[in-house]
Scaffold this active site. Structure first.
Site, PDB file in Angstrom:
ATOM      1  N   ASP A 143      77.311  -6.454  43.576  1.00  0.00           N
ATOM      2  CA  ASP A 143      78.687  -6.381  42.802  1.00  0.00           C
ATOM      3  C   ASP A 143      79.773  -6.431  43.810  1.00  0.00           C
ATOM      4  O   ASP A 143      79.684  -6.664  45.106  1.00  0.00           O
ATOM      5  CB  ASP A 143      78.661  -4.881  42.214  1.00  0.00           C
ATOM      6  CG  ASP A 143      78.652  -3.570  43.243  1.00  0.00           C
ATOM      7  OD1 ASP A 143      78.581  -4.005  44.531  1.00  0.00           O
ATOM      8  OD2 ASP A 143      78.320  -2.607  43.041  1.00  0.00           O
ATOM      9  N   SER A 144      80.896  -6.165  43.395  1.00  0.00           N
ATOM     10  CA  SER A 144      82.231  -6.584  44.190  1.00  0.00           C
ATOM     11  C   SER A 144      82.596  -5.286  45.008  1.00  0.00           C
ATOM     12  O   SER A 144      83.672  -5.575  45.819  1.00  0.00           O
ATOM     13  CB  SER A 144      83.289  -6.857  43.167  1.00  0.00           C
ATOM     14  OG  SER A 144      83.792  -5.795  42.634  1.00  0.00           O
ATOM     15  N   GLY A 145      81.946  -4.243  44.663  1.00  0.00           N
ATOM     16  CA  GLY A 145      82.410  -3.160  45.419  1.00  0.00           C
ATOM     17  C   GLY A 145      83.662  -2.199  44.675  1.00  0.00           C
ATOM     18  O   GLY A 145      83.914  -1.250  44.990  1.00  0.00           O
ATOM     19  N   GLY A 146      84.327  -3.174  43.634  1.00  0.00           N
ATOM     20  CA  GLY A 146      85.359  -2.602  42.905  1.00  0.00           C
ATOM     21  C   GLY A 146      85.152  -1.298  42.254  1.00  0.00           C
ATOM     22  O   GLY A 146      85.559  -0.214  42.643  1.00  0.00           O
ATOM     23  N   PHE A 147      83.883  -1.199  41.567  1.00  0.00           N
ATOM     24  CA  PHE A 147      83.432  -0.048  40.839  1.00  0.00           C
ATOM     25  C   PHE A 147      83.354   1.399  41.693  1.00  0.00           C
ATOM     26  O   PHE A 147      83.702   2.349  41.406  1.00  0.00           O
ATOM     27  CB  PHE A 147      82.295  -0.229  39.886  1.00  0.00           C
ATOM     28  CG  PHE A 147      81.660   0.765  39.208  1.00  0.00           C
ATOM     29  CD1 PHE A 147      82.284   1.396  37.886  1.00  0.00           C
ATOM     30  CD2 PHE A 147      80.590   1.751  39.650  1.00  0.00           C
ATOM     31  CE1 PHE A 147      82.042   2.319  36.872  1.00  0.00           C
ATOM     32  CE2 PHE A 147      80.357   2.751  38.728  1.00  0.00           C
ATOM     33  CZ  PHE A 147      81.041   3.217  37.537  1.00  0.00           C
ATOM     34  N   ASP A 162      87.175  -6.824  40.806  1.00  0.00           N
ATOM     35  CA  ASP A 162      88.097  -6.141  39.689  1.00  0.00           C
ATOM     36  C   ASP A 162      88.582  -4.717  39.843  1.00  0.00           C
ATOM     37  O   ASP A 162      88.008  -3.938  40.656  1.00  0.00           O
ATOM     38  CB  ASP A 162      87.141  -6.307  38.218  1.00  0.00           C
ATOM     39  CG  ASP A 162      85.796  -5.434  38.577  1.00  0.00           C
ATOM     40  OD1 ASP A 162      85.316  -5.256  39.606  1.00  0.00           O
ATOM     41  OD2 ASP A 162      85.287  -4.937  37.283  1.00  0.00           O
ATOM     42  N   GLN A 201      87.126  -7.373  31.526  1.00  0.00           N
ATOM     43  CA  GLN A 201      87.640  -6.013  31.400  1.00  0.00           C
ATOM     44  C   GLN A 201      88.159  -6.034  29.946  1.00  0.00           C
ATOM     45  O   GLN A 201      88.181  -6.833  29.165  1.00  0.00           O
ATOM     46  CB  GLN A 201      88.478  -5.637  32.413  1.00  0.00           C
ATOM     47  CG  GLN A 201      87.637  -5.575  33.900  1.00  0.00           C
ATOM     48  CD  GLN A 201      86.666  -4.337  33.968  1.00  0.00           C
ATOM     49  OE1 GLN A 201      86.634  -3.297  33.023  1.00  0.00           O
ATOM     50  NE2 GLN A 201      85.995  -4.152  34.988  1.00  0.00           N
ATOM     51  N   GLY A 249      83.141  -2.438  32.806  1.00  0.00           N
ATOM     52  CA  GLY A 249      83.986  -1.242  32.081  1.00  0.00           C
ATOM     53  C   GLY A 249      83.308  -0.569  30.912  1.00  0.00           C
ATOM     54  O   GLY A 249      83.800  -0.123  30.276  1.00  0.00           O
ATOM     55  N   ASP A 296      71.619  -4.302  34.739  1.00  0.00           N
ATOM     56  CA  ASP A 296      71.361  -3.521  35.781  1.00  0.00           C
ATOM     57  C   ASP A 296      71.631  -1.975  35.590  1.00  0.00           C
ATOM     58  O   ASP A 296      72.558  -1.675  34.826  1.00  0.00           O
ATOM     59  CB  ASP A 296      71.900  -3.950  37.251  1.00  0.00           C
ATOM     60  CG  ASP A 296      73.343  -3.260  37.180  1.00  0.00           C
ATOM     61  OD1 ASP A 296      74.352  -3.823  36.448  1.00  0.00           O
ATOM     62  OD2 ASP A 296      73.548  -2.170  37.662  1.00  0.00           O
ATOM     63  N   CYS A 351      50.963   2.910  29.232  1.00  0.00           N
ATOM     64  CA  CYS A 351      51.548   2.411  30.134  1.00  0.00           C
ATOM     65  C   CYS A 351      50.695   1.762  31.261  1.00  0.00           C
ATOM     66  O   CYS A 351      49.615   2.438  31.852  1.00  0.00           O
ATOM     67  CB  CYS A 351      52.462   3.037  31.029  1.00  0.00           C
ATOM     68  SG  CYS A 351      53.321   2.394  32.550  1.00  0.00           S
ATOM     69  N   CYS A 370      51.202   0.657  34.516  1.00  0.00           N
ATOM     70  CA  CYS A 370      51.672   0.687  35.788  1.00  0.00           C
ATOM     71  C   CYS A 370      50.682   1.670  36.781  1.00  0.00           C
ATOM     72  O   CYS A 370      49.838   2.476  36.513  1.00  0.00           O
ATOM     73  CB  CYS A 370      53.175   1.585  35.966  1.00  0.00           C
ATOM     74  SG  CYS A 370      53.202   3.480  36.178  1.00  0.00           S
ATOM     75  N   CYS A 379      50.673   5.380  36.193  1.00  0.00           N
ATOM     76  CA  CYS A 379      49.926   5.806  34.991  1.00  0.00           C
ATOM     77  C   CYS A 379      48.381   5.496  35.008  1.00  0.00           C
ATOM     78  O   CYS A 379      47.551   6.113  34.370  1.00  0.00           O
ATOM     79  CB  CYS A 379      50.379   5.395  33.877  1.00  0.00           C
ATOM     80  SG  CYS A 379      52.175   6.003  33.400  1.00  0.00           S
ATOM     81  N   HIS A 418      57.336   4.699  38.007  1.00  0.00           N
ATOM     82  CA  HIS A 418      56.870   4.594  36.612  1.00  0.00           C
ATOM     83  C   HIS A 418      57.975   4.083  35.902  1.00  0.00           C
ATOM     84  O   HIS A 418      57.949   3.349  34.906  1.00  0.00           O
ATOM     85  CB  HIS A 418      56.347   5.917  35.885  1.00  0.00           C
ATOM     86  CG  HIS A 418      56.275   6.134  34.446  1.00  0.00           C
ATOM     87  ND1 HIS A 418      55.526   5.100  33.904  1.00  0.00           N
ATOM     88  CD2 HIS A 418      57.301   6.409  33.424  1.00  0.00           C
ATOM     89  CE1 HIS A 418      55.623   5.252  32.673  1.00  0.00           C
ATOM     90  NE2 HIS A 418      56.724   5.983  32.294  1.00  0.00           N
TER      91      HIS A 418
END
Lengths: 395, 395
Positions: free
Chosen positions: A95-99, A149, A221, A248, A298, A345, A347, A350, A376
């Site tokens: 990510d850009s680091g903005g958030f 952003d 945005q 956003g 994500d 499941c 995995c 499980c 899981h």
């Protein structure tokens, strides 16, 4: 120039707009729609890279803000980039680091040029501009980088949201200009780094550098305002990015609003480029958005919920498309339950461990509890997307 | 009767008294000398069972005191015993709870009958007698159980140590009598438990019940007094146990004293039965004691040191018999070290991750750091014992 950053080959599109595609990136191919586990500090919390690979994760996310502060992007660049630093051979997105600057850091001062902030770790003063965010992301060596952003507080007025969006657009232009100039400078694209001189690459699991450049995605945005979302999408498309993100969202608004904003934004984004909704969501949400035409998502939820003892299961374990139920492993009624978390499941958790054992681990504060719960939940998310991809391919 | 608890087949004995043997237990064969990782709360802290298997651990230890308090031995018995509860198919040993009652619990009151104590978790009042310790260990279903002993404070006078030892001997008699009466009652030896009725065993990884009973080991005490150690060993041998442990060592005394006490106690123990030194030690110590004729050892050190960022490496990575060095991963000079912890180590951590990455994980408090450090240290201990076994077989 943009075409050399990624290849996005759509094999099928459904009536509802969902797409089955393959996204080719410098570190390999990603089958979309895809869910990307979050590896904030160059580690998907409590889960070893070999396990993440075995779960079938195709691409993971790392957080620029965290890695910039600790251990530092320059140290990571000297180590050969995040891939080599954490020994992850598949694609990776930053990510850009903005958030994080807007949600974690302290004492922010925003100007046209960028954001001054204090580290949440030690209070030290830092400055992020679009150019600096890009420089950090290039040093980290992501396959996909995000434009820097501003993330507006929520709720925000139309005027405040419009002004913030306009700043995000100006920053997107500057991010793009820096990226065009420097995208060939990732650690893995460079010849003769310190790492190579030390002969480490012979031992490395990493493939040789790819002929592809890293990509830059612009971020739409516009808050919860239809007209601003449309304007933002159109303005970014004019700038011509290899892919587009919708930012956003999932910041506290009702779920219907999230869905509406995604739907209308998708209408204004090119159909032949990957589309990424950031930071969503619950398993039923990621399925819904994928069927609407979102290619990438994500979320920290599978790992964060796992660390808090919340496990995702299907209401009818035999029907993998049945409703998603949240199981609180702490609850007393799991204490003698010898069955798995989710009987349908496949995995490794499980297949091997009982609810009773997982409850004991969680109640005792044993670190293995957080690990197994996270594994899981990640498997549940990844299985969901595998099923959605199969469905989108045949519809 | 004793012969049905275990089979101990010595294939070679060196001039120094070291033995290469195979120890057959209800859940399988163990090649000795063996190091047993400690899984206090039915989990080797921060390491998943599949990883412990892959590391080659043959037998693990679980702590009776901890499991009795949480989740409770009756709950574990209803789940089929510790093996099934934690999904561990190989042999498992439980201590008697004595050491933890004397080191962790509060407000102890010792009588001839047993020990009253308060839980370190919630202050609740409990009572352990030799019979109760055995009942708990049988409910847990260990392959090897330990007689309930008093652990004397250190340093202690000769008189105090003699009285404590005498009590330990009376408790050993009572432990043995209870074990003879009830050793067939482990969850895995019983027919028609609740678990079986539910048909769970079909899904289980566990092998069918073995014709062997669980073993009981007596514990030699006697502090740092040669005459008491001799007396304790002789007295326990008269009682005739399937194996013998040496307890009350590595509690702060100089290392020379530990070695001396082990050496003289071994002289008084039968050569044809397994001999176990409890709670030791550093990697060079376990090697030394194994060469002296100790068959089994356990210690929390590899996992505890790992969680504190201390890693064991060989001074000369190419010479696996060279001196053991402790690496503090926190140190600044690891921050840009792209090499593995130990270039001669074959473990999955050394094959994949750099010191720089492990330092970052540790400095950031990431749970994966504790996991990877623990895995390497366990691999280091297990590799040490593999090398010692090969050496003892050929000497």
């Amino acid at each position: 120039m943009v075409g050399v950053s990624l290849r996005f080959d759509i094999s099928n599109t459904t009536a509802a707009g969902g797409r089955r595609a393959e996204l080719n990136l410098p570190h390999g191919a990603v089958q979309t729609p895809v869910f990307m586990p979050v590896g904030t500090a160059a580690t998907v919390k409590a889960v070893e890279q070999g396990v993440i690979e075995a779960l079938g994760a195709q691409i993971i996310l790392a957080n620029t803000y965290h890695l910039y502060l600790r251990p530092g992007h320059e140290l990571i660049a000297r180590a050969g980039g995040v891939h080599r630093f954490m020994s992850w051979t598949r694609p990776m997105l930053t990510d850009s680091g903005g958030f994080q600057v807007f949600s974690l850091a302290k004492l922010r001062k925003i100007t046209e040029d960028g954001v001054e902030f204090r580290s949440h770790l030690d209070g030290s003063k830092h400055f992020f501009s679009p150019e600096h965010s890009m420089a950090v992301q290039i040093a980290l060596g992501a396959d996909i980088m995000m434009a820097f952003d501003e993330c507006v507080e929520t709720p925000a007025s139309w005027e405040r949201t419009r002004d913030s969006m306009a700043l995000t657009h100006r920053w997107a232009e500057r991010s793009r200009a820096y990226w065009v100039e420097h995208r060939h400078e990732t650690p893995w694209a460079r010849e003769g780094t310190g790492i190579r001189e030390q002969g480490i690459e012979e031992q490395s699991l990493l493939p040789p550098p790819s002929p592809l450049f890293p990509s830059l995605f612009g971020i739409v945005q516009g808050g919860m305002y239809r007209d601003l979302r449309k304007e933002s999408a159109e303005r970014l498309v004019e700038m011509d990015f290899p892919g587009y993100a919708i930012g956003g969202l999932a910041v506290g608004e009702p779920r219907e609003v999230t869905r509406e904003m995604i739907a209308l934004t998708l209408e204004h984004l090119p159909k032949d480029k990957p589309r990424y909704v950031m930071g969503v969501g619950y398993p039923d949400e990621i399925e819904e958005y994928a069927r609407m035409g979102v290619d990438m998502m994500d979320c920290v939820l599978p790992t964060r919920a796992g660390r808090h003892g919340l496990l995702f299961v299907r209401e009818d374990p035999g029907d993998r498309a049945s409703a998603v139920v949240r199981l609180n492993i702490k609850k007393q009624d799991n204490s003698e339950d010898q069955g798995p978390i989710d009987a349908g499941c496949g995995c490794m958790v499980c297949q091997r461990y009982s609810r009773a054992y997982l409850r004991h681990l969680f109640s005792s504060g044993e670190p293995l509890g957080a690990t197994l719960n996270s594994v899981h939940n990640l498997a549940f998310y990844l299985e969901t997307m595998t099923r959605v991809r199969a469905s989108l391919a045949s519809e």
